[in-house]
Scaffold this motif. Structure first.
Motif, PDB file in Angstrom:
ATOM      1  N   GLU A 136       4.324 -15.546 -61.957  1.00 18.26           N
ATOM      2  CA  GLU A 136       2.927 -15.134 -62.145  1.00 18.26           C
ATOM      3  C   GLU A 136       2.204 -15.136 -60.801  1.00 18.26           C
ATOM      4  OE1 GLU A 136       0.690 -15.974 -66.059  1.00 18.26           O
ATOM      5  OE2 GLU A 136       1.812 -17.805 -65.615  1.00 18.26           O
ATOM      6  N   ASN A 137       1.245 -14.202 -60.660  1.00 22.39           N
ATOM      7  CA  ASN A 137       0.497 -14.161 -59.407  1.00 22.39           C
ATOM      8  C   ASN A 137      -0.820 -14.927 -59.547  1.00 22.39           C
ATOM      9  OD1 ASN A 137      -1.754 -12.327 -60.100  1.00 22.39           O
ATOM     10  ND2 ASN A 137      -0.216 -10.710 -60.143  1.00 22.39           N
ATOM     11  N   LEU A 138      -1.428 -15.195 -58.411  1.00 21.68           N
ATOM     12  CA  LEU A 138      -2.640 -16.003 -58.358  1.00 21.68           C
ATOM     13  C   LEU A 138      -3.785 -15.391 -59.155  1.00 21.68           C
ATOM     14  CD1 LEU A 138      -4.326 -18.357 -57.328  1.00 21.68           C
ATOM     15  CD2 LEU A 138      -4.572 -17.145 -55.146  1.00 21.68           C
ATOM     16  N   LEU A 139      -3.984 -14.081 -59.069  1.00 22.76           N
ATOM     17  CA  LEU A 139      -5.080 -13.445 -59.791  1.00 22.76           C
ATOM     18  C   LEU A 139      -4.909 -13.602 -61.303  1.00 22.76           C
ATOM     19  CD1 LEU A 139      -7.696 -11.849 -59.712  1.00 22.76           C
ATOM     20  CD2 LEU A 139      -6.338  -9.748 -59.628  1.00 22.76           C
ATOM     21  N   GLU A 176     -14.574 -11.833 -62.142  1.00 19.77           N
ATOM     22  CA  GLU A 176     -14.853 -10.397 -62.017  1.00 19.77           C
ATOM     23  C   GLU A 176     -14.178  -9.943 -60.731  1.00 19.77           C
ATOM     24  OE1 GLU A 176     -16.637  -8.477 -64.189  1.00 19.77           O
ATOM     25  OE2 GLU A 176     -16.952 -10.212 -65.491  1.00 19.77           O
ATOM     26  N   GLU A 177     -13.544  -8.778 -60.806  1.00 19.63           N
ATOM     27  CA  GLU A 177     -12.917  -8.231 -59.607  1.00 19.63           C
ATOM     28  C   GLU A 177     -13.116  -6.730 -59.584  1.00 19.63           C
ATOM     29  OE1 GLU A 177      -9.708  -6.428 -59.377  1.00 19.63           O
ATOM     30  OE2 GLU A 177      -9.316  -6.393 -61.496  1.00 19.63           O
ATOM     31  N   GLU A 178     -13.078  -6.201 -58.376  1.00 17.77           N
ATOM     32  CA  GLU A 178     -13.279  -4.773 -58.178  1.00 17.77           C
ATOM     33  C   GLU A 178     -12.238  -4.281 -57.184  1.00 17.77           C
ATOM     34  OE1 GLU A 178     -16.752  -2.306 -56.102  1.00 17.77           O
ATOM     35  OE2 GLU A 178     -17.419  -3.438 -57.865  1.00 17.77           O
ATOM     36  N   LYS A 179     -11.358  -3.394 -57.656  1.00 17.75           N
ATOM     37  CA  LYS A 179     -10.299  -2.836 -56.816  1.00 17.75           C
ATOM     38  C   LYS A 179      -9.446  -3.926 -56.169  1.00 17.75           C
ATOM     39  CE  LYS A 179     -12.955   1.318 -55.892  1.00 17.75           C
ATOM     40  NZ  LYS A 179     -13.637   2.139 -54.916  1.00 17.75           N
ATOM     41  N   GLY A 180      -9.184  -4.989 -56.918  1.00 17.54           N
ATOM     42  CA  GLY A 180      -8.335  -6.067 -56.425  1.00 17.54           C
ATOM     43  C   GLY A 180      -9.064  -7.144 -55.648  1.00 17.54           C
ATOM     44  N   ALA A 223      -5.422 -17.190 -46.593  1.00 16.27           N
ATOM     45  CA  ALA A 223      -4.587 -16.194 -47.260  1.00 16.27           C
ATOM     46  C   ALA A 223      -4.521 -14.929 -46.431  1.00 16.27           C
ATOM     47  CB  ALA A 223      -5.143 -15.902 -48.641  1.00 16.27           C
ATOM     48  N   THR A 224      -3.352 -14.334 -46.364  1.00 17.99           N
ATOM     49  CA  THR A 224      -3.170 -13.093 -45.616  1.00 17.99           C
ATOM     50  C   THR A 224      -2.968 -11.899 -46.551  1.00 17.99           C
ATOM     51  OG1 THR A 224      -0.797 -13.524 -45.445  1.00 17.99           O
ATOM     52  CG2 THR A 224      -2.188 -14.268 -43.616  1.00 17.99           C
ATOM     53  N   ALA A 246      -3.752 -10.897 -56.079  1.00 19.90           N
ATOM     54  CA  ALA A 246      -2.799 -10.214 -56.956  1.00 19.90           C
ATOM     55  C   ALA A 246      -1.420 -10.075 -56.315  1.00 19.90           C
ATOM     56  CB  ALA A 246      -3.327  -8.843 -57.342  1.00 19.90           C
ATOM     57  N   GLU A 247      -1.343 -10.251 -55.004  1.00 15.91           N
ATOM     58  CA  GLU A 247      -0.077 -10.099 -54.286  1.00 15.91           C
ATOM     59  C   GLU A 247       0.609 -11.434 -54.006  1.00 15.91           C
ATOM     60  OE1 GLU A 247      -0.492  -6.627 -51.243  1.00 15.91           O
ATOM     61  OE2 GLU A 247      -2.373  -7.770 -51.266  1.00 15.91           O
ATOM     62  N   ILE A 248      -0.028 -12.530 -54.400  1.00 18.33           N
ATOM     63  CA  ILE A 248       0.517 -13.853 -54.089  1.00 18.33           C
ATOM     64  C   ILE A 248       1.123 -14.470 -55.332  1.00 18.33           C
ATOM     65  CG2 ILE A 248      -0.076 -16.196 -53.362  1.00 18.33           C
ATOM     66  CD1 ILE A 248      -2.196 -14.899 -51.547  1.00 18.33           C
ATOM     67  N   GLU A 249       2.424 -14.726 -55.284  1.00 16.43           N
ATOM     68  CA  GLU A 249       3.117 -15.392 -56.376  1.00 16.43           C
ATOM     69  C   GLU A 249       2.930 -16.894 -56.204  1.00 16.43           C
ATOM     70  OE1 GLU A 249       7.673 -16.047 -57.791  1.00 16.43           O
ATOM     71  OE2 GLU A 249       7.121 -14.005 -57.214  1.00 16.43           O
ATOM     72  N   LEU A 250       2.377 -17.522 -57.230  1.00 17.89           N
ATOM     73  CA  LEU A 250       2.141 -18.961 -57.155  1.00 17.89           C
ATOM     74  C   LEU A 250       3.444 -19.735 -57.107  1.00 17.89           C
ATOM     75  CD1 LEU A 250      -0.826 -19.718 -59.571  1.00 17.89           C
ATOM     76  CD2 LEU A 250      -0.734 -20.064 -57.122  1.00 17.89           C
ATOM     77  N   LYS A 251       3.395 -20.858 -56.409  1.00 20.73           N
ATOM     78  CA  LYS A 251       4.544 -21.758 -56.321  1.00 20.73           C
ATOM     79  C   LYS A 251       4.099 -23.147 -56.787  1.00 20.73           C
ATOM     80  CE  LYS A 251       6.907 -19.249 -52.658  1.00 20.73           C
ATOM     81  NZ  LYS A 251       6.340 -18.016 -53.032  1.00 20.73           N
ATOM     82  N   PRO A 252       5.022 -23.922 -57.322  1.00 24.93           N
ATOM     83  CA  PRO A 252       4.663 -25.246 -57.845  1.00 24.93           C
ATOM     84  C   PRO A 252       4.037 -26.138 -56.779  1.00 24.93           C
ATOM     85  CG  PRO A 252       6.978 -24.726 -58.295  1.00 24.93           C
ATOM     86  CD  PRO A 252       6.434 -23.629 -57.457  1.00 24.93           C
TER      87      PRO A 252
END
Length: 129
Positions: free
Chosen positions: A63-66, A76-80, A107-108, A112-118
């Motif tokens: 799962e990703n962070l978003l 609320e988000e707009e265009k990511g 964050a770089t 939505a592009e960051i996969e969460l890690k434990p």
């Protein structure tokens, strides 16, 4: 008599093959459930460095962070780009925007592009740039 023994052998071999297939299927199911595990991370929300929410979150591998943020908080988000979390909105006139760090590092990529890690600690801060 030979026909009966031959028929019995054929039936037993057939049952053995079917039983073997069933075992393989069970192994595959347990392997799949083991690969999709529940993990934990922590998300902190701040405005100008002052914390207003601190939540341990659970998520599944991949799962990703978003996605996790949206399941846990009102977002609320707009265009990511995240524009509001829990009623705290970005303000372009004051140049206040949502920025976030992961384990203390800026964050770089987008959420939505960051996969969460434990065990990760994510801090979202609404602050002036």
């Amino acid at each position: 008599m030979k026909k009966i023994i031959y028929s019995l052998v054929v039936v037993l071999v057939g049952l053995g093959i079917l039983g073997g297939c069933n075992t393989i299927e069970k192994t595959t199911s347990s392997q799949l459930s083991a690969s999709v595990q529940r993990q934990e991370a922590t998300i902190l929300l701040q405005e100008d460095g002052k914390e207003f929410a601190n939540q341990k979150v659970t998520f599944e591998t991949g799962e990703n962070l978003l996605e996790v943020l949206q399941k846990t908080f009102k977002v609320e988000e707009e265009k990511g780009f995240i524009t509001e979390i829990e009623g705290y909105k970005q303000d372009q006139t004051q140049q206040k925007y949502w920025l976030f760090t992961i384990d203390g590092e800026s964050a770089t990529k987008g959420a939505a592009e960051i996969e969460l890690k434990p065990g990760q600690k994510i801090v979202f801060n609404l602050a002036k740039i």
